[in-house]
Motif scaffolding. Structure first.
Motif, PDB file in Angstrom:
ATOM      1  N   GLY A  92     -26.292  31.999   4.005  1.00  0.00           N
ATOM      2  CA  GLY A  92     -27.747  31.997   3.909  1.00  0.00           C
ATOM      3  C   GLY A  92     -28.284  31.387   2.629  1.00  0.00           C
ATOM      4  N   SER A  93     -27.412  30.802   1.802  1.00  0.00           N
ATOM      5  CA  SER A  93     -27.883  30.188   0.562  1.00  0.00           C
ATOM      6  C   SER A  93     -28.654  28.904   0.866  1.00  0.00           C
ATOM      7  CB  SER A  93     -26.700  29.821  -0.333  1.00  0.00           C
ATOM      8  OG  SER A  93     -25.982  30.955  -0.684  1.00  0.00           O
ATOM      9  N   SER A  94     -29.714  28.679   0.081  1.00  0.00           N
ATOM     10  CA  SER A  94     -30.406  27.386   0.121  1.00  0.00           C
ATOM     11  C   SER A  94     -29.952  26.628  -1.121  1.00  0.00           C
ATOM     12  CB  SER A  94     -31.907  27.584   0.073  1.00  0.00           C
ATOM     13  OG  SER A  94     -32.280  28.539   1.032  1.00  0.00           O
ATOM     14  N   LEU A  95     -29.658  25.339  -0.949  1.00  0.00           N
ATOM     15  CA  LEU A  95     -29.022  24.601  -2.036  1.00  0.00           C
ATOM     16  C   LEU A  95     -29.804  23.356  -2.415  1.00  0.00           C
ATOM     17  CD1 LEU A  95     -25.654  24.896  -0.185  1.00  0.00           C
ATOM     18  CD2 LEU A  95     -26.128  26.067  -2.336  1.00  0.00           C
ATOM     19  N   CYS A  96     -30.107  23.217  -3.706  1.00  0.00           N
ATOM     20  CA  CYS A  96     -30.762  22.001  -4.172  1.00  0.00           C
ATOM     21  C   CYS A  96     -29.702  20.926  -4.392  1.00  0.00           C
ATOM     22  CB  CYS A  96     -31.550  22.271  -5.453  1.00  0.00           C
ATOM     23  SG  CYS A  96     -30.529  22.528  -6.905  1.00  0.00           S
ATOM     24  N   ASP A  97     -30.108  19.749  -4.830  1.00  0.00           N
ATOM     25  CA  ASP A  97     -29.135  18.671  -4.986  1.00  0.00           C
ATOM     26  C   ASP A  97     -28.191  18.901  -6.167  1.00  0.00           C
ATOM     27  OD1 ASP A  97     -31.237  18.328  -6.681  1.00  0.00           O
ATOM     28  OD2 ASP A  97     -31.426  16.171  -6.415  1.00  0.00           O
ATOM     29  N   GLU A  98     -28.555  19.848  -7.050  1.00  0.00           N
ATOM     30  CA  GLU A  98     -27.626  20.207  -8.130  1.00  0.00           C
ATOM     31  C   GLU A  98     -26.562  21.160  -7.612  1.00  0.00           C
ATOM     32  OE1 GLU A  98     -27.285  19.460 -11.388  1.00  0.00           O
ATOM     33  OE2 GLU A  98     -28.858  17.932 -11.224  1.00  0.00           O
ATOM     34  N   CYS A  99     -26.959  22.013  -6.684  1.00  0.00           N
ATOM     35  CA  CYS A  99     -26.059  23.086  -6.249  1.00  0.00           C
ATOM     36  C   CYS A  99     -25.112  22.667  -5.128  1.00  0.00           C
ATOM     37  CB  CYS A  99     -26.874  24.284  -5.782  1.00  0.00           C
ATOM     38  SG  CYS A  99     -27.697  25.115  -7.151  1.00  0.00           S
ATOM     39  N   ILE A 100     -25.525  21.718  -4.311  1.00  0.00           N
ATOM     40  CA  ILE A 100     -24.684  21.336  -3.170  1.00  0.00           C
ATOM     41  C   ILE A 100     -23.388  20.691  -3.666  1.00  0.00           C
ATOM     42  CG2 ILE A 100     -25.756  19.052  -2.882  1.00  0.00           C
ATOM     43  CD1 ILE A 100     -24.669  21.308   0.006  1.00  0.00           C
ATOM     44  N   SER A 101     -22.305  20.946  -2.943  1.00  0.00           N
ATOM     45  CA  SER A 101     -21.027  20.321  -3.297  1.00  0.00           C
ATOM     46  C   SER A 101     -20.787  19.123  -2.390  1.00  0.00           C
ATOM     47  CB  SER A 101     -19.889  21.311  -3.099  1.00  0.00           C
ATOM     48  OG  SER A 101     -19.902  22.245  -4.122  1.00  0.00           O
ATOM     49  N   LEU A 102     -20.621  17.994  -3.033  1.00  0.00           N
ATOM     50  CA  LEU A 102     -20.315  16.779  -2.279  1.00  0.00           C
ATOM     51  C   LEU A 102     -18.808  16.596  -2.302  1.00  0.00           C
ATOM     52  CD1 LEU A 102     -20.996  13.947  -1.064  1.00  0.00           C
ATOM     53  CD2 LEU A 102     -21.190  13.151  -3.402  1.00  0.00           C
ATOM     54  N   ARG A 103     -18.222  16.406  -1.141  1.00  0.00           N
ATOM     55  CA  ARG A 103     -16.767  16.174  -1.117  1.00  0.00           C
ATOM     56  C   ARG A 103     -16.488  14.841  -0.466  1.00  0.00           C
ATOM     57  NH1 ARG A 103     -14.400  22.131  -0.102  1.00  0.00           N
ATOM     58  NH2 ARG A 103     -15.519  23.037  -1.846  1.00  0.00           N
ATOM     59  N   GLU A 104     -15.727  14.058  -1.173  1.00  0.00           N
ATOM     60  CA  GLU A 104     -15.386  12.737  -0.648  1.00  0.00           C
ATOM     61  C   GLU A 104     -13.957  12.763  -0.145  1.00  0.00           C
ATOM     62  OE1 GLU A 104     -16.395  10.515  -4.139  1.00  0.00           O
ATOM     63  OE2 GLU A 104     -18.181   9.712  -3.173  1.00  0.00           O
ATOM     64  N   THR A 105     -13.785  12.353   1.087  1.00  0.00           N
ATOM     65  CA  THR A 105     -12.438  12.263   1.633  1.00  0.00           C
ATOM     66  C   THR A 105     -12.275  10.867   2.225  1.00  0.00           C
ATOM     67  OG1 THR A 105     -13.337  13.257   3.632  1.00  0.00           O
ATOM     68  CG2 THR A 105     -12.072  14.695   2.182  1.00  0.00           C
ATOM     69  N   SER A 106     -11.062  10.360   2.190  1.00  0.00           N
ATOM     70  CA  SER A 106     -10.810   9.042   2.775  1.00  0.00           C
ATOM     71  C   SER A 106     -10.362   9.243   4.206  1.00  0.00           C
ATOM     72  CB  SER A 106      -9.745   8.309   1.982  1.00  0.00           C
ATOM     73  OG  SER A 106     -10.133   8.285   0.633  1.00  0.00           O
ATOM     74  N   GLY A 107     -11.077   8.627   5.106  1.00  0.00           N
ATOM     75  CA  GLY A 107     -10.718   8.724   6.520  1.00  0.00           C
ATOM     76  C   GLY A 107     -10.395   7.339   7.062  1.00  0.00           C
ATOM     77  N   PHE A 108     -10.227   7.251   8.372  1.00  0.00           N
ATOM     78  CA  PHE A 108      -9.915   5.957   8.984  1.00  0.00           C
ATOM     79  C   PHE A 108     -11.069   4.975   8.807  1.00  0.00           C
ATOM     80  CE2 PHE A 108      -7.020   8.730  11.427  1.00  0.00           C
ATOM     81  CZ  PHE A 108      -5.839   8.082  11.082  1.00  0.00           C
ATOM     82  N   SER A 109     -12.274   5.517   8.863  1.00  0.00           N
ATOM     83  CA  SER A 109     -13.438   4.623   8.799  1.00  0.00           C
ATOM     84  C   SER A 109     -13.997   4.589   7.374  1.00  0.00           C
ATOM     85  CB  SER A 109     -14.497   5.122   9.778  1.00  0.00           C
ATOM     86  OG  SER A 109     -14.760   6.484   9.540  1.00  0.00           O
ATOM     87  N   GLY A 110     -13.101   4.592   6.402  1.00  0.00           N
ATOM     88  CA  GLY A 110     -13.548   4.514   5.014  1.00  0.00           C
ATOM     89  C   GLY A 110     -13.772   5.891   4.435  1.00  0.00           C
ATOM     90  N   LYS A 111     -14.657   5.936   3.438  1.00  0.00           N
ATOM     91  CA  LYS A 111     -14.874   7.202   2.736  1.00  0.00           C
ATOM     92  C   LYS A 111     -15.845   8.090   3.493  1.00  0.00           C
ATOM     93  CE  LYS A 111     -13.927   7.042  -2.163  1.00  0.00           C
ATOM     94  NZ  LYS A 111     -14.463   6.847  -3.493  1.00  0.00           N
ATOM     95  N   ASN A 112     -15.471   9.346   3.631  1.00  0.00           N
ATOM     96  CA  ASN A 112     -16.391  10.313   4.216  1.00  0.00           C
ATOM     97  C   ASN A 112     -17.013  11.120   3.097  1.00  0.00           C
ATOM     98  OD1 ASN A 112     -15.917   9.743   6.913  1.00  0.00           O
ATOM     99  ND2 ASN A 112     -14.034  10.965   6.878  1.00  0.00           N
ATOM    100  N   ARG A 113     -18.302  11.336   3.221  1.00  0.00           N
ATOM    101  CA  ARG A 113     -18.974  12.189   2.240  1.00  0.00           C
ATOM    102  C   ARG A 113     -19.522  13.383   2.996  1.00  0.00           C
ATOM    103  NH1 ARG A 113     -20.385   9.151  -2.551  1.00  0.00           N
ATOM    104  NH2 ARG A 113     -22.358  10.210  -2.811  1.00  0.00           N
ATOM    105  N   ASP A 114     -19.010  14.551   2.655  1.00  0.00           N
ATOM    106  CA  ASP A 114     -19.452  15.763   3.332  1.00  0.00           C
ATOM    107  C   ASP A 114     -20.079  16.713   2.327  1.00  0.00           C
ATOM    108  OD1 ASP A 114     -18.437  15.102   5.967  1.00  0.00           O
ATOM    109  OD2 ASP A 114     -16.473  15.263   5.020  1.00  0.00           O
TER     110      ASP A 114
END
Ligand SMILES: [Zn+2]
Ligand SMILES: [Zn+2]
Length: 472
Positions: free
Chosen positions: A21-43
């Protein structure tokens, strides 16, 4: 902005975690970069639950359009659109009678206005640069817009012979719905969807009074050139210059209209069903910094803050545990872990952990904290902290002239670390403290003799003998 960040109450939330139930601003959100078949995924992940978070409509992040009408009005005065409209208006005025030139000028203008709409709807508030690609590519998009107009005109034409009043009414209705129709055309890129009343009418209601506001602003702007020409001494101006002015103002007006529609599309993209690329939006909104992947430490700190704020102490403990189990955990995290164990009322777990916590503090030179912890360490039912850490704390106490406490710590050392390499030195210290601070020379003597007997080859032996001599 209706949803604010759980941790930063003045910041709008960009994401929401359905798990906690947390609301997250752009400072709080965690960006995770993973390399997939179609290049980099950003989740995007919730730092508290380490689960994917859901993007909130950007209407929550954006300043509503009615608060930035001034900026919207000034949009076409950025260098690229201003230069383009000037050049096109000059060409248009120079070739006033040339139908083909007028048509070309008009197509380029519509193309640019359309590009402004899409640019804005994707989150960029800077006007698109004028490039050959922009003018030349995706002509189909503009063509589709004219097909939509043609369909509308055909409908009116079809109704007119039966009932001219109905036709006039239809024109009014269509005029009122036109911005919604264009927005759907951009969102869906489909003519059939754009002219479908079952789609554009509900959208108008979903946007609600803001749609009316946008419409009023467009109408008001439409009236501005007319008002201007009413006060200009038109008969004194050269017809070519007058034509230039008319062209120029109508082009500025088109760009403002399309930019405003783009902004409304962006602000209401959730309601309209238009998907916005968050990355592009984040990178382009008003030059704000781009989102970057956070360090693991920063992510953990945010996650913990969220869990603690939500009162989820057990989850916070579980989230912290891996970091605590590392060889030399961060002293601050260790402190947080210790406090959390106490907060959850897990007395026995805190009593166990205090031993490791004391070692972490001593190893990292946290003098005051380690000294404060000693009483709890003494009460702990489980074994003692390492000899090294107890010894270190004793030395710090001695340096601070807290002799009574130092004596207590060294005595504790001798109880648990008889075989430690530092034992002779600690015994020597105890003896000195007993003699100098505790007025117990007899006991000091006894200990010094014990050192000589137990560690006859130790390097401290000469000093011990010397001290004994003084005592005697
Ligand atoms: Zn969460
Ligand atoms: Zn935040």
């Amino acid at each position: 902005m209706s949803i604010t960040c759980t941790l930063h109450r003045s910041e709008p939330a960009h994401f929401q975690c359905d798990e906690c139930g947390s609301s997250l601003c752009d400072e709080c959100i965690s960006l995770r970069e993973t390399s997939g078949f179609s290049g980099k995924n950003r989740d995007y992940f919730c730092p508290a639950c380490e689960l994917p978070a859901r993007m909130i409509g950007l209407g929550n992040v954006l300043e509503p359009f009615w608060n930035r009408l001034g900026a919207i009005f000034l949009y076409p005065l950025q260098p690229a659109p201003l230069l383009l409209t000037l050049v096109l208006s000059i060409i248009g005025a120079l070739f006033a009678g040339w139908g083909i030139v007028q048509l070309l000028v008009w197509i380029v203008m519509v193309k640019y206005a359309y590009a402004s709409l899409i640019h804005t709807a994707q989150g960029s508030l800077r006007a698109p640069p004028v490039t050959w690609e922009l003018i030349n590519q995706n002509v189909l998009q503009v063509f589709k817009q004219f097909v939509v107009f043609a369909i509308i005109a055909a409908c009116v034409g079809f109704v007119a012979p039966f009932s001219p009043i109905a036709a006039v009414a239809l024109i009014f209705v269509v005029a009122a719905c036109l911005p919604a129709i264009i927005m759907i055309l951009v969102a869906s890129n489909s003519i059939l969807q754009a002219v479908n009343p079952a789609l554009f009418v509900p959208i108008i209601f979903r946007i609600g009074w803001a749609y009316l506001l946008m419409y009023l602003f467009l109408l008001f702007l439409l009236g501005a050139p007319t008002a201007l020409f009413a006060v200009l001494p038109v008969e004194l101006i050269h017809p070519r210059i007058l034509f230039f002015l008319q062209l120029f103002l109508s082009q500025l007006y088109s760009i403002i209209c399309y930019h405003l529609m783009g902004y409304v599309l962006l602000q209401y993209h959730e309601e309209i069903g238009y998907s916005v690329d968050y990355e592009y939006f984040a990178a382009n909104r008003g030059g704000k910094k781009q989102l970057k992947a956070k360090t693991q430490e920063a992510e953990l700190a945010t996650g913990l803050a969220l869990l603690i704020k939500a009162g989820k102490f057990q989850e916070a403990i579980a989230r912290l545990r891996p970091a605590i189990l590392e060889d030399n955990p961060d002293p601050e995290l260790s402190e947080k872990f210790f406090q959390l164990l106490k907060m959850t009322g897990e007395k026995s777990k805190a009593e166990h952990y205090v031993i490791r916590h004391f070692e972490v503090m001593a190893t990292n030179g946290k003098k005051q904290k380690a000294i404060e912890l000693f009483d709890e360490v003494k009460r702990s039912p489980v074994g003692a902290p390492s000899g090294k850490s107890v010894y270190q704390v004793g030395i710090w106490l001695q340096e601070r002239n807290q002799f009574k406490k130092a004596l207590e710590v060294f005595a504790y050392f001798t109880k648990y670390h008889k075989k430690d390499a530092r034992a002779p030195e600690v015994y020597f210290n105890v003896a000195k403290l007993l003699h100098e601070q505790a007025d117990n020379s007899a006991k000091a003597k006894q200990i010094l003799q014990g050192i000589l007997k137990t560690f006859p080859r130790h390097e401290l032996v000469p000093q011990v003998r010397e001290y004994l001599a003084v005592l005697a």
